[in-house]
Design an enzyme around this catalytic site. Structure first.
Site, mmCIF file in Angstrom:
data_model
loop_
_atom_site.group_PDB
_atom_site.id
_atom_site.type_symbol
_atom_site.label_atom_id
_atom_site.label_comp_id
_atom_site.label_asym_id
_atom_site.label_seq_id
_atom_site.Cartn_x
_atom_site.Cartn_y
_atom_site.Cartn_z
ATOM 1 N N GLU A 101 0.782 -1.228 0.000
ATOM 2 C CA GLU A 101 0.000 0.000 0.000
ATOM 3 C C GLU A 101 0.820 1.288 0.000
ATOM 4 O O GLU A 101 0.385 2.293 -0.560
ATOM 5 C CB GLU A 101 -0.924 0.003 1.234
ATOM 6 C CG GLU A 101 -1.948 -1.108 1.252
ATOM 7 C CD GLU A 101 -2.951 -0.988 0.113
ATOM 8 O OE1 GLU A 101 -3.448 0.133 -0.133
ATOM 9 O OE2 GLU A 101 -3.217 -2.008 -0.546
ATOM 10 N N SER A 470 -47.382 -34.989 34.950
ATOM 11 C CA SER A 470 -47.091 -35.434 36.315
ATOM 12 C C SER A 470 -45.800 -34.853 36.879
ATOM 13 O O SER A 470 -45.549 -34.970 38.080
ATOM 14 C CB SER A 470 -47.024 -36.959 36.355
ATOM 15 O OG SER A 470 -48.300 -37.504 36.095
#
Length: 779
Positions: A101, A470
Site C-alpha cells: 500500500e 405429572s
C-alpha cells in the site's frame, strides 16, 4: 533615415505598452488566482473536520461471550474488529501492508506526490483506475474523517488533513490506526480480525505467506477473497511478495519459500461458536438491557456460566435420544404437512425471496413442496430451485408415500443434467429441550433449545410453554406437606367425581386401575393421579394456587383441580428452577447466565452473585427429595437409575402423549428434559416421560457428573425419623413390614399399625354418567 528612426520609436513604444499590458494582466490574473485560491483554501480549511478526531476515535469492537473457562463461544459486532497494539503485530505483517500500500510511508510527510503522479499517468493510460496513489495516512483520513465520495474537493481535503495528522501523530501511531481499521473482507476489520477469520490464528502467529495474502486484500476484499476467488487471491499474494522483495523487506529465498508455502484456511463458523441457544439467549437478554449499540460496538467481554463439556454432553444426549425415538416410529415420516394451493403459492414466494441469492449447500436441509409424484421419485420445489427427490442411497427404506403439495424436509444431494437432486432429510421432525443448572448457585451450565440450531433458532428451553403433566406433582405434594400432611399420610385411591367449574370429571390413573389406601410416598413414586387430585382437593385449591408462586411460576394460575395434574403450562427453565428449590434445601435460586461483564478498559459494568429466596421450609424440601429418590429407585423414573450418585427426579407425560418430561437432580446438578412436537402431535403409543425423556436425562448426567466427587443430600434440622408400615403409614410393629420414614418433628405417627380398616376399592368404573376424562396425565 529620420522616417525609419521615427517608425522604430513607435514600435518600441507599442512593444512597451504590450509588455506592460501583459505584465498587468499576469499580475491581475495572479492576484485573482491568489484571491480565489485563498478563498477556496479558506472555505476548505474552515470546513475540515478536526484532525484530532482521529486521536479520540474509538472504533466499534467485537463483544465476546465466554464460557465458564474463558473459551470464546460467541461474538457480536457491527464491525468484526479486535484492537491490538502495533508491537503485537509481527514485523513481516507490517511490512507486507507497507509494501502493498505505501512502501514510502516512513519517508513522506503524509502525501507522496510521486505516487500520486505515477498513479494518475497509469490510470490515464489504462482508461480506468488500476492503481491508487493514496498513502496510508490518506487512507486513514479518508476512512475516519471524510466520505468515500470521489471529488477534487475531497481529495484536497484529504491531502490537507493528512499533512495535519502527520504533525499530530507519530508514524507508528498512524500505522497502528490503519492496521486496526482497514476492512479486509468477510466482515473482518483490521489484521487481528482477518487473522482469525481467514486462518483461525492470533495475529502474532501469522507467517509470511499468510501476511502477504492478507496484505493483498485492501484494494478489493471481495474480488481477492480466498474463500471465493482462490486464484485471484494467490495472484495478489504473489504481487505483495514481489513488492516486499523489491522494497528490500525480504530476500529472494524468503519470497520464493512463502510463495510455495501451503495455506490452510479456517472453517467459517459464524458468530455463535458453541452453545448457540445459550449464546442467543444471552444476546437477547443483554440487548434488552444495554441496547444494540453498546452490545455490538463497545467490545464487552461477557463471562457466562455455561460449561462446554456439559453443553456438548447435553447436545449429544438430546439428539441421540430424539433419533432413537424417531427410529421407533419410522422417522415419523407420515407426519408431512400438506398445503392447499393458496398456501403453497404464498409459501413458495416467501421461500424464493429468502433464497434468492443463496447457493444450494451440500447436505444442507431445506423445506420443499412436492410438485409431482412419479413412482419411486418425486419433483420438489425449494424456493427458486426445482429438482428431483430421489431415494437416499444410504436409506434402504426408500421414499415413503408422498402426495401432491406435501411439505417435506429435504437435503441437497448434487446436481445432474436434470437439475438439482434432493433426498429426504433424515433428521426427525420432533423437537426437544434440555437445561441444566447448579441448584445451589443458579448457574445455568448447559442449554439446548432444539434438535438443531440451524434448523430452528426457537429456544424451547426458555420460550416454549408446555403442560408438564405429572412432573408438576412434586409442587402439589410440597404444598400438602406444609398443610400437615406427611409422606406416610394415606389417601384412598378409588373412583371419584369432581364438579369443577361447571364440569363433572373423574380423574383416572395411567393404568386405568385403582389401588385403595395409598401413602403419599407411594402415590408420588408411582404417579397416581387420583390420589394427587384428591390431595389437592383436601388442602384446598385456593391454598394451592397461592402456594405455587413460591416456586417462581410465571403467569396466572387457574383455580381448578386439573392444575394438580400439570395443566399449567411452563417452560423447561421454569420447571428446573422450581425443582431447584427442593435440591437447594428449600431456597429457590435465581437462574444466572452471565456472571460478569467487563469493558475493554477493564471496568466491570455488571456482576451477578448467586442469590436465592427462601421458598419452602428445609424439612419440606428434604422430604420431597426423599420421595423423588423413590421415584427413581423403584417408581416411574427407573430409567434414570445408575449414576452412582443419590438421584431424585420425576417423570411427566401429558394427555394423549403429547409431551414427555423428566426433571431430576443429584446433590451437585439438576437438569430438565422435554420432548414433543411443536404442533402437539402425539409421540406414539407408550412414549411416556419415563421411556422418552428419562434416558436422555441419564445419558447427559452420566457425562456431566462423571468427574464430580460423591455427595449426599443434606438432612436439615427439624426432622424426626421413625419406622412405619409402608402400606398404612402407621408406626411399624415388631415382626411387621417396616420402612424408615422422616417427618417434621411433631407430625410423626403416634398409632402403631393395625389391620386396614378400609377395604380395597374395586376396579369397577363409578356408577355415574361417563366422566370427562380430559386429563390422564401420568408417568
Amino acid at each position: 533615415m529620420a522616417y525609419r528612426h521615427t517608425r522604430h520609436r513607435r514600435r518600441s513604444r507599442f512593444a512597451r505598452r504590450v509588455r506592460r499590458a501583459i505584465v498587468g494582466a499576469v499580475v491581475v490574473g495572479a492576484a485573482v488566482v491568489l484571491a480565489a485560491g485563498s478563498i477556496l483554501y479558506w472555505e476548505i480549511t474552515t470546513s475540515l473536520p478536526p484532525s484530532d478526531t482521529v486521536i479520540r476515535y474509538r472504533p466499534p469492537v467485537v463483544t465476546q461471550i465466554l464460557a465458564d473457562d474463558g473459551t470464546v463461544i460467541g461474538e457480536l459486532y457491527a464491525e468484526k474488529r479486535y484492537l491490538v497494539s502495533l508491537d503485537r503485530i509481527p514485523r513481516h505483517v507490517r511490512e507486507a501492508f507497507l509494501a502493498a500500500e505505501d512502501d514510502a510511508f516512513y519517508r513522506h510527510k503524509g502525501v507522496d506526490l510521486v505516487s500520486i503522479s505515477r498513479a494518475f499517468v497509469n490510470n490515464l493510460v489504462a482508461g480506468g483506475r488500476v492503481q491508487g496513489g493514496s498513502t496510508i495516512t490518506q487512507q486513514v483520513v479518508k476512512s475516519l474523517l471524510l466520505t468515500p465520495k470521489k471529488s477534487y474537493e475531497r481529495k484536497l481535503k484529504e491531502i490537507l488533513l493528512s499533512m495535519r495528522l502527520e504533525r499530530q501523530l507519530s508514524k507508528d501511531e498512524i500505522l497502528g490506526l490503519y492496521l486496526n481499521h482497514i476492512y479486509l473482507g468477510s466482515s473482518a476489520y483490521g489484521v487481528a480480525a482477518a487473522a482469525r477469520e481467514y486462518f483461525g490464528k492470533d495475529v502474532s502467529e501469522l507467517n509470511l505467506a499468510e501476511a502477504a495474502l492478507l496484505a493483498g486484500l485492501p484494494q478489493a476484499p471481495s474480488r481477492y477473497s480466498p474463500f471465493r476467488h482462490w486464484p485471484r487471491a494467490k495472484a495478489r499474494q504473489r504481487y505483495v511478495l514481489t513488492r516486499m522483495y523489491d522494497a528490500g523487506f525480504i530476500t529472494r529465498e524468503e519470497r520464493d519459500a512463502a510463495l510455495h508455502r501451503p495455506l490452510l484456511l479456517a472453517s467459517r463458523k459464524g458468530n455463535f461458536l458453541a452453545a448457540p441457544h445459550f449464546v442467543e439467549h444471552v444476546r437477547r437478554m443483554l440487548e434488552e438491557r444495554y441496547g444494540h449499540t453498546a452490545l455490538y460496538e463497545l467490545g464487552l467481554r461477557v463471562h457466562t456460566t455455561v460449561n462446554l463439556a456439559m453443553q456438548r454432553a447435553a447436545e449429544a444426549a438430546l439428539r441421540e435420544g430424539l433419533d432413537e425415538l424417531a427410529a421407533r416410529h419410522n422417522g415419523y415420516r407420515s407426519m408431512f404437512r400438506q398445503l392447499d394451493p393458496a398456501a403453497q403459492e404464498a409459501y413458495l414466494l416467501q421461500q424464493e425471496q429468502a433464497l434468492r441469492e443463496a447457493v444450494l449447500e451440500p447436505s444442507q436441509g431445506y423445506e420443499a413442496i412436492v410438485t409431482a409424484v412419479r413412482g419411486a421419485s418425486a419433483r420438489v420445489q425449494v424456493g427458486p430451485f426445482a429438482g428431483e427427490l430421489i431415494p437416499d442411497p444410504d436409506d434402504p427404506r426408500g421414499l415413503p408415500t408422498l402426495q401432491l403439495n406435501d411439505l417435506v424436509r429435504v437435503r441437497y444431494l448434487d446436481v445432474d443434467q436434470g437439475g438439482p437432486r434432493f433426498v429426504l432429510d433424515p433428521t426427525p421432525p420432533l423437537e426437544g429441550a434440555l437445561i441444566a443448572l447448579d441448584p445451589h448457585t443458579g448457574h445455568v451450565k448447559a442449554m439446548v433449545g432444539s434438535y438443531d440450531f440451524d434448523r430452528s433458532q426457537f429456544n424451547r428451553a426458555t420460550q416454549a410453554k408446555r403442560q408438564p403433566g405429572s412432573a408438576f406433582k412434586p409442587l402439589v405434594y410440597a404444598a400438602a406437606l406444609d398443610r400437615n400432611f406427611t409422606p406416610a399420610s394415606v389417601i384412598v385411591d378409588e373412583p371419584v367425581f369432581f364438579h369443577d367449574h361447571g364440569r363433572t370429571w373423574s380423574p383416572k390413573n395411567f393404568e386405568n386401575r385403582y389401588f385403595g389406601p395409598t401413602t403419599l410416598r407411594t402415590a408420588l413414586t408411582f404417579s397416581r393421579n387420583v390420589v394427587t387430585v384428591k390431595l389437592a382437593d383436601r388442602i384446598g385449591i385456593r391454598y394451592l394456587v397461592n402456594y405455587l408462586p413460591r416456586f417462581g411460576l410465571q403467569g396466572p394460575l387457574a383455580r381448578n383441580l386439573s392444575i394438580a395434574l400439570g395443566s399449567h403450562e411452563v417452560t423447561p427453565l421454569e420447571l428446573a428452577v422450581a425443582y431447584a428449590t427442593f435440591a437447594n434445601n428449600g431456597s429457590r435460586p435465581q437462574p444466572i447466565f452471565v456472571t460478569e461483564i467487563v469493558t475493554t478498559q477493564g471496568q466491570i459494568i455488571e456482576q451477578n452473585q448467586p442469590e436465592a429466596v427462601r421458598a419452602i421450609p428445609p424439612p419440606t424440601a428434604y422430604l420431597i427429595t426423599s420421595m423423588l429418590q423413590d421415584v427413581v429407585s423403584r417408581g416411574t423414573g427407573r430409567r434414570a437409575l445408575g449414576l452412582g450418585q443419590p438421584t431424585a427426579g420425576k417423570t411427566g407425560t401429558t394427555n394423549d402423549l403429547n409431551d414427555a418430561w423428566f426433571v431430576g437432580y443429584t446433590p451437585q446438578l439438576l437438569a430438565a428434559v422435554w420432548v414433543g412436537f411443536d404442533n402437539k402431535q402425539p409421540l406414539g403409543d407408550g412414549e411416556t416421560g419415563g421411556r422418552v425423556a428419562a434416558p436422555i436425562w441419564k445419558a447427559f448426567m452420566e457425562q456431566a457428573v462423571a468427574n464430580l466427587p460423591p455427595a449426599e443430600f443434606p438432612i436439615p434440622d427439624g426432622l424426626k425419623c421413625v419406622n412405619v408400615d409402608p402400606a398404612t403409614g402407621a408406626r411399624a410393629v415388631a415382626g411387621g413390614a417396616a420402612r424408615l420414614e422422616c417427618f417434621r418433628a411433631g407430625t410423626e405417627p403416634q398409632v402403631s399399625a393395625q389391620p386396614p380398616a378400609v377395604q380395597m376399592a374395586t376396579h369397577d368404573e363409578p356408577k355415574e354418567p361417563p366422566a370427562l376424562d380430559f386429563l390422564r396425565n401420568d408417568f
